[in-house]
Design an enzyme around this catalytic site. Structure first.
Site, PDB file in Angstrom:
ATOM      1  N   ASP A 281       0.870  -1.177   0.000  1.00 39.81           N
ATOM      2  CA  ASP A 281       0.000   0.000   0.000  1.00 39.81           C
ATOM      3  C   ASP A 281       0.913   1.235   0.000  1.00 39.81           C
ATOM      4  O   ASP A 281       2.131   1.109   0.093  1.00 39.81           O
ATOM      5  CB  ASP A 281      -0.980  -0.020   1.175  1.00 39.81           C
TER       6      ASP A 281
ATOM      7  N   CYS B 286     -14.109 -28.422   8.395  1.00 36.86           N
ATOM      8  CA  CYS B 286     -12.850 -27.794   7.969  1.00 36.86           C
ATOM      9  C   CYS B 286     -11.731 -28.839   7.960  1.00 36.86           C
ATOM     10  O   CYS B 286     -11.657 -29.690   8.847  1.00 36.86           O
ATOM     11  CB  CYS B 286     -12.498 -26.666   8.932  1.00 36.86           C
TER      12      CYS B 286
ATOM     13  N   HIS C  36      -6.328 -21.795  11.239  1.00 41.36           N
ATOM     14  CA  HIS C  36      -7.732 -22.108  10.943  1.00 41.36           C
ATOM     15  C   HIS C  36      -8.450 -20.947  10.245  1.00 41.36           C
ATOM     16  O   HIS C  36      -9.099 -21.148   9.217  1.00 41.36           O
ATOM     17  CB  HIS C  36      -8.506 -22.496  12.202  1.00 41.36           C
TER      18      HIS C  36
ATOM     19  N   ASP D 159      -8.414  -7.203   0.996  1.00 43.01           N
ATOM     20  CA  ASP D 159      -7.442  -7.411   2.064  1.00 43.01           C
ATOM     21  C   ASP D 159      -8.109  -7.001   3.362  1.00 43.01           C
ATOM     22  O   ASP D 159      -8.992  -6.132   3.364  1.00 43.01           O
ATOM     23  CB  ASP D 159      -6.189  -6.550   1.864  1.00 43.01           C
TER      24      ASP D 159
ATOM     25  N   CYS E  64      -8.421 -28.034   7.874  1.00 44.01           N
ATOM     26  CA  CYS E  64      -7.136 -27.399   8.184  1.00 44.01           C
ATOM     27  C   CYS E  64      -6.377 -28.209   9.234  1.00 44.01           C
ATOM     28  O   CYS E  64      -6.946 -29.080   9.905  1.00 44.01           O
ATOM     29  CB  CYS E  64      -7.344 -25.957   8.656  1.00 44.01           C
TER      30      CYS E  64
ATOM     31  N   CYS F 188      -8.031 -28.124  12.750  1.00 45.90           N
ATOM     32  CA  CYS F 188      -9.255 -28.916  12.903  1.00 45.90           C
ATOM     33  C   CYS F 188      -8.987 -30.415  12.807  1.00 45.90           C
ATOM     34  O   CYS F 188      -9.705 -31.216  13.392  1.00 45.90           O
ATOM     35  CB  CYS F 188     -10.287 -28.484  11.868  1.00 45.90           C
TER      36      CYS F 188
HETATM   37 ZN   LIG Z   1      -9.972 -25.491  10.584  1.00 46.94          ZN
END
Ligand SMILES: [Zn+2]
Length: 362
Positions: A89, A299, A330, A261, A301, A304
């Protein structure tokens, strides 16, 4: 920088941006690497989640360690070990939001560092010099971020500065670095229109909309998103700056915005607020004390797959460093997955169904 529209579903679109450092599938979420790090994450972890572009803050890197230091250590990519695309930026927004003392002049802005109180000056020339020595792939013009609320007269005066500074930044653009213009104009349609027209005439590589989510009511913000999107040329990337609440993202994608963003997923993670397929949860709540289930059963990830809610609650309350890491993994995974599925829905022509489904959850 190359830009191609892959598929549209009404105004929502899936596009491909190509920079020298790789491909970016849009709509895209850009994690914020404020001082040259996406807090708590390594570049390898970000790549594994699917990050194709990250954002760095010129204001922070200029004040510490200094752009000359980043440059002498090989530029921002080498400095932070991120070999994919980086958008910097211009520092405008932080000067307006972080610096306690600032004085705007026609040629730029004097401001006091939030770190040590020292005085600095950034104008279009300085903003382009700093971003050039950082060697980001996409630079942003220096803009005067109009505060909310502002009178029409002030918003107009501020916009005139932004337009003048944008022209100066454009003149100083270096080969090999893309440059995006920033549309301002507060909540005044006439000013937003004028801003878009003048910037489009200058011919930037992409167009951003700034000055939203600065305290105005959500309905006003949404009205401006709907109004501004069609003013931007379809054959260039459209970036809605600083907006990452997924409900707002859905509206913006519906109108044709491509890039986003926000610190929300990373900051919320550190504060224990986690996104799930059933809505937001606060991991510190008593009900999770003996909960052996994963944070989000839907999820996939790392967090998880490996940890229980009971454990995540415990390490959050114990203020363990691992808590910030697991929560950030996560939340970012959730965002990337959301954007992946959103792109899929556009390609399949069912974005409206995707939007309706998630509006009920978020
Ligand atoms: Zn997760």
């Amino acid at each position: 920088m190359k830009f191609n529209i892959i598929k549209t579903d009404r105004s929502a679109r899936v596009c491909l941006i190509e920079t020298e450092r790789g491909k970016i599938n849009t709509p895209v979420f850009m994690p914020v690497g404020t001082v040259g790090t996406v807090k708590a994450m390594s570049p390898e972890e970000l790549k594994e989640m699917g990050a194709e572009i990250i954002l760095c803050n010129t204001y922070h890197l200029y004040l510490r360690p200094g752009h000359e230091v980043v440059s002498s250590l090989g530029g921002i990519h080498k400095f932070m070990n991120w070999d994919r695309t980086i958008l910097s930026d211009s520092g405008g927004f932080q000067v307006f939001s972080l610096s306690a003392l600032r004085r705007i002049e026609e040629n730029g802005v004097h401001f006091k560092s939030h770190l040590d109180g020292s005085m600095h000056f950034i104008g279009p020339k300085e903003a382009m010099e700093i971003q050039s020595s950082l060697s980001s792939d996409i630079a942003m013009v220096l803009d005067d971020c109009t505060p909310y609320p502002s009178s029409y007269e002030y918003a107009q005066e501020s916009l005139e500065r932004t337009i003048k500074w944008a022209a100066e930044c454009k003149r100083l653009q270096k080969a090999g670095q893309a440059l995006f213009g920033i549309i301002q104009g507060s909540l005044f349609e006439e000013l937003r229109r004028r801003s878009a027209e003048e910037l489009v005439d200058m011919g930037f590589d992409g167009y951003a909309v700034g000055g939203l989510s600065v305290g105005e009511p959500k309905e006003e913000m949404h009205k401006m998103i709907y109004f501004t999107a069609p003013l931007l040329p379809p054959d260039k990337p459209r970036y809605l700056m600083g907006i990452g609440d997924l409900k707002d993202v859905l509206i913006a994608v519906e109108t044709g915005f491509d890039m986003f963003d926000c610190v929300m997923p990373t900051r919320n993670a550190r504060n224990g607020t986690l996104f799930t397929s059933k809505g937001k949860i606060s991991i510190k709540r008593e009900e999770f004390r003996s909960d052996r289930g994963p944070l989000d059963p839907d999820c996939e990830c790392y967090t998880c797959r490996n940890y229980s809610r009971g454990y995540l609650r415990h390490i959050f309350l114990s203020k363990e460093i691992l808590s910030m890491r697991l929560n950030t993994i996560h939340n970012l995974y959730f965002y990337f997955n959301f954007f992946r599925n959103m792109r899929k829905s556009i390609i399949e022509g069912i974005f409206t169904e995707f939007k309706t489904k998630w509006e009920a959850i978020l």
